[in-house]
Scaffold this motif. Sequence first.
Motif, short mmCIF file in Angstrom:
data_model
loop_
_atom_site.label_atom_id
_atom_site.label_comp_id
_atom_site.label_asym_id
_atom_site.label_seq_id
_atom_site.Cartn_x
_atom_site.Cartn_y
_atom_site.Cartn_z
N GLN A 175 0.83 -1.20 0.00
CA GLN A 175 0.00 0.00 0.00
C GLN A 175 0.87 1.26 0.00
OE1 GLN A 175 -2.65 -0.30 3.37
NE2 GLN A 175 -4.21 -1.41 2.21
N LEU A 176 1.94 1.24 0.76
CA LEU A 176 2.84 2.39 0.81
C LEU A 176 3.43 2.67 -0.57
CD1 LEU A 176 4.67 1.68 4.18
CD2 LEU A 176 3.17 3.62 3.70
N TYR A 177 3.85 1.61 -1.26
CA TYR A 177 4.41 1.79 -2.60
C TYR A 177 3.36 2.31 -3.58
CZ TYR A 177 9.00 -0.19 -1.68
OH TYR A 177 10.28 -0.40 -1.22
N ARG A 178 2.13 1.81 -3.46
CA ARG A 178 1.07 2.28 -4.35
C ARG A 178 0.77 3.76 -4.10
NH1 ARG A 178 -1.02 -3.09 -3.67
NH2 ARG A 178 -2.23 -2.47 -1.85
N ARG A 179 0.74 4.15 -2.84
CA ARG A 179 0.49 5.56 -2.51
C ARG A 179 1.63 6.44 -3.04
NH1 ARG A 179 -0.16 5.17 3.71
NH2 ARG A 179 0.30 7.40 3.56
N ALA A 180 2.87 5.98 -2.87
CA ALA A 180 4.01 6.76 -3.36
C ALA A 180 3.98 6.89 -4.87
CB ALA A 180 5.32 6.11 -2.90
N GLU A 181 3.63 5.81 -5.56
CA GLU A 181 3.57 5.84 -7.01
C GLU A 181 2.45 6.76 -7.49
OE1 GLU A 181 4.44 4.81 -11.07
OE2 GLU A 181 5.53 5.08 -9.18
N ALA A 182 1.33 6.77 -6.77
CA ALA A 182 0.23 7.66 -7.14
C ALA A 182 0.66 9.12 -7.00
CB ALA A 182 -0.98 7.38 -6.26
N LEU A 183 1.40 9.43 -5.94
CA LEU A 183 1.89 10.79 -5.76
C LEU A 183 2.90 11.15 -6.85
CD1 LEU A 183 2.32 10.82 -1.87
CD2 LEU A 183 0.66 12.13 -3.19
N ARG A 184 3.77 10.20 -7.18
CA ARG A 184 4.80 10.48 -8.20
C ARG A 184 4.15 10.75 -9.55
NH1 ARG A 184 7.58 8.38 -12.31
NH2 ARG A 184 6.29 6.51 -12.35
N THR A 185 3.23 9.89 -9.96
CA THR A 185 2.60 10.05 -11.28
C THR A 185 1.72 11.29 -11.32
OG1 THR A 185 0.82 8.54 -10.61
CG2 THR A 185 2.67 7.59 -11.82
N ALA A 186 1.28 11.78 -10.15
CA ALA A 186 0.47 13.00 -10.11
C ALA A 186 1.35 14.25 -10.15
CB ALA A 186 -0.38 13.02 -8.84
N GLY A 187 2.68 14.06 -10.20
CA GLY A 187 3.58 15.20 -10.28
C GLY A 187 3.88 15.86 -8.95
N THR A 188 3.66 15.14 -7.85
CA THR A 188 3.91 15.69 -6.52
C THR A 188 5.39 15.97 -6.30
OG1 THR A 188 2.05 14.37 -5.70
CG2 THR A 188 3.53 15.33 -4.05
N ASP A 189 5.70 17.08 -5.67
CA ASP A 189 7.08 17.43 -5.33
C ASP A 189 7.60 16.43 -4.30
OD1 ASP A 189 9.45 18.57 -4.34
OD2 ASP A 189 8.71 20.60 -4.65
N PRO A 190 8.80 15.86 -4.51
CA PRO A 190 9.36 14.92 -3.52
C PRO A 190 9.50 15.55 -2.13
CG PRO A 190 10.60 14.81 -5.57
CD PRO A 190 9.66 15.98 -5.70
N ALA A 191 9.55 16.88 -2.06
CA ALA A 191 9.67 17.56 -0.77
C ALA A 191 8.34 17.60 -0.02
CB ALA A 191 10.18 18.99 -0.97
N ASP A 192 7.27 17.17 -0.66
CA ASP A 192 5.96 17.15 -0.01
C ASP A 192 6.03 16.25 1.23
OD1 ASP A 192 3.19 16.18 0.59
OD2 ASP A 192 2.68 17.41 -1.14
N PRO A 193 5.53 16.73 2.37
CA PRO A 193 5.59 15.92 3.61
C PRO A 193 4.95 14.55 3.48
CG PRO A 193 4.96 18.18 4.10
CD PRO A 193 4.95 18.06 2.61
#
Length: 257
Positions: A175-193
């Motif tokens: 689940q953690l990996y899926r959430r991280a991938e969703a944030l990445r593909t959405a263009g989220t800044d890696p600095a996002d908390p």
Amino acid sequence: MHSCEEQTWKVGPLAEASGLTVRTLHHWDQIGLLPPSRRTASGHRAYTEHDLVRLYQILALRRLGLGLETIATCLDAGIDPRRLVREHLAATEASLTALHTLRERLEHLHTELAAERAPGTADLLRLVQAVGATAPAADEVLRRHLDDDQLHALADHAAALGPAAHYLLEVEWPQLYRRAEALRTAGTDPADPRVGRIAARLDELSRLFSGGDTTLSAAVRAAWREDPAALSGDPTTPADAWAPLHAFLDQAREVSR
């Protein structure tokens, strides 16, 4: 005279027939592993009998434990179809034998429990051995990167966590990996908390299962890079999905340091 036009399959029906997903077939096309031989007038993929032969070869080689990059190399170099079928048949027979043994031992254990008899140590040991003989693809991938001592260490650390190990490994980690991938593909800044919290929790889980052994952690990461589909338990995970996600999480770790 009537022309005999070769039969073709669209990506949807082929995915359904092969037990794969449309996403997987699209990805295999994009990486050049299984490009369709034809396209329709509107540009849609059209797979021929030649493509079906290659699809079988890919699936058979995956069943034999090869990663997608290795499979591509083997197919490009040429494969003896008789040898491939022979090896696939041997692997299938071995799996059937292992499953038959497991079924017999489970039936015996069920009979003992139904009669309210506690199974003996020997029965439990035989059952454990049978389950081990039917190890899933994830175990096969791990064995290509971890030696016996490392595998035992990984198992010992998981055993020390008790019943929580199953939830952490089979539920929370993916689940953690899926959430991280969703944030990445959405263009989220890696600095996002949010990304930082996911990376921190993944690192915490890694320490729990590796006992803080960085060599062991590195070997497990290498296995993820080779075959993320097997390790995640999701066969639709593209082979190249791990690298960009790993880089994304590393950027989040750098920000939090």
